[in-house]
Design a protein around this motif. Sequence first.
Motif, PDB file in Angstrom:
ATOM      1  N   THR A   1       5.518   1.245  -7.142  1.00 43.51           N
ATOM      2  CA  THR A   1       5.130  -0.122  -7.488  1.00 43.51           C
ATOM      3  C   THR A   1       5.131  -0.320  -8.996  1.00 43.51           C
ATOM      4  O   THR A   1       5.582  -1.356  -9.508  1.00 43.51           O
ATOM      5  CB  THR A   1       3.731  -0.441  -6.920  1.00 43.51           C
ATOM      6  N   ALA A   2       4.650   0.678  -9.726  1.00 44.34           N
ATOM      7  CA  ALA A   2       4.572   0.562 -11.175  1.00 44.34           C
ATOM      8  C   ALA A   2       5.938   0.596 -11.840  1.00 44.34           C
ATOM      9  O   ALA A   2       6.105   0.100 -12.963  1.00 44.34           O
ATOM     10  CB  ALA A   2       3.695   1.688 -11.739  1.00 44.34           C
TER      11      ALA A   2
ATOM     12  N   LYS B   1       2.093   4.238  -5.311  1.00 47.37           N
ATOM     13  CA  LYS B   1       1.745   3.460  -6.503  1.00 47.37           C
ATOM     14  C   LYS B   1       2.735   3.687  -7.630  1.00 47.37           C
ATOM     15  O   LYS B   1       3.024   2.779  -8.407  1.00 47.37           O
ATOM     16  CB  LYS B   1       0.330   3.821  -6.960  1.00 47.37           C
ATOM     17  N   GLN B   2       3.263   4.898  -7.730  1.00 45.41           N
ATOM     18  CA  GLN B   2       4.246   5.185  -8.778  1.00 45.41           C
ATOM     19  C   GLN B   2       5.469   4.291  -8.627  1.00 45.41           C
ATOM     20  O   GLN B   2       6.032   3.812  -9.618  1.00 45.41           O
ATOM     21  CB  GLN B   2       4.663   6.657  -8.723  1.00 45.41           C
TER      22      GLN B   2
ATOM     23  N   ASP C   1       0.826  -1.208   0.000  1.00 50.57           N
ATOM     24  CA  ASP C   1       0.000   0.000   0.000  1.00 50.57           C
ATOM     25  C   ASP C   1       0.859   1.256   0.000  1.00 50.57           C
ATOM     26  O   ASP C   1       0.436   2.309   0.490  1.00 50.57           O
ATOM     27  CB  ASP C   1      -0.926  -0.003   1.222  1.00 50.57           C
TER      28      ASP C   1
END
Length: 297
Positions: free
Chosen positions: A253-254, A250-251, A247
């Motif tokens: 994780t991508a 997100k940037q 969590d």
Amino acid sequence: MLNIDVEEIQLPLAHITLAAKRYGQADKPVILALHGWLDNVDSFIPLAQAFAQQGLFDKFQLMCIDWPGHGLSDHRPGRYPLHWVDYIYDLQAVIHTLSQETGPIILLGHSLGGIVASAYNACVADNIHKLILIEALAPLSESATQAKDRLRKGLQQQQRFNRQLARATPTYSSMDIAIQARHQLTGLALPWCEIITKRNMAVTDGHYSWRSDPRLKLDSLNRYTFEQVDALMTISDTPSLLIVGHDGFKQLTASTEQANNWFSNIDIVHLAGDHHLHMGNAEQVAKSIGAFILNSR
């Protein structure tokens, strides 16, 4: 809570004095920990406790520094805007000071600290034995078309900031109010806000005020393009560990697939937790770090 050897120290560098905490014995190899934006060395308290539980202090010491303007460290002089690349100069000075006694170090960085660590490693890897990145991979980037707007907005923000400095410094009647303010600003869980906020506050006549440099909240006037970041980061053979929260950002994780293009020898671990998973999931983070640093590669 385990009983850990911990020492508050000062690092008088040529250009600034930084505060730091050492966990463990000074004669052990150094894990140098770099905290994130608006945090301080106390963000590593849960991780230090988890290190102790796993016996890592039998072989290593954990040295955590307060970046300039954070925690108990000095502020940079003047009123000019701050830039993330300035921290690389601070890091170089700290590593030069430490490596004279310990040799190459293990460099650990969270968020902003990880960005600085990865950029430093990309240029001066000879000083780094191993690299650990928590919720960080490389300097942030954006399209070159954003450069004009970023600079213009940054200058406008600086003008508003200068007017604010002429006003009285805001204070709080209790530490709890300051902790809630930090929680509302960043969304960080309240127990971790309490740990971090206490070191970032000054107390005068029963009133609390932020010790942190107010310029830390100003946007950067400049950001690299992806082409610049790619040229900087390609390619490191330092043994590296990237820890990402399920969590978290997100940037990040991508973009983890990009890590294999920038690091020839990297392990990527995904763990439960948010951007501060080294606090909320310290046990699993410490286990991943322990397995990595005890590996003989």
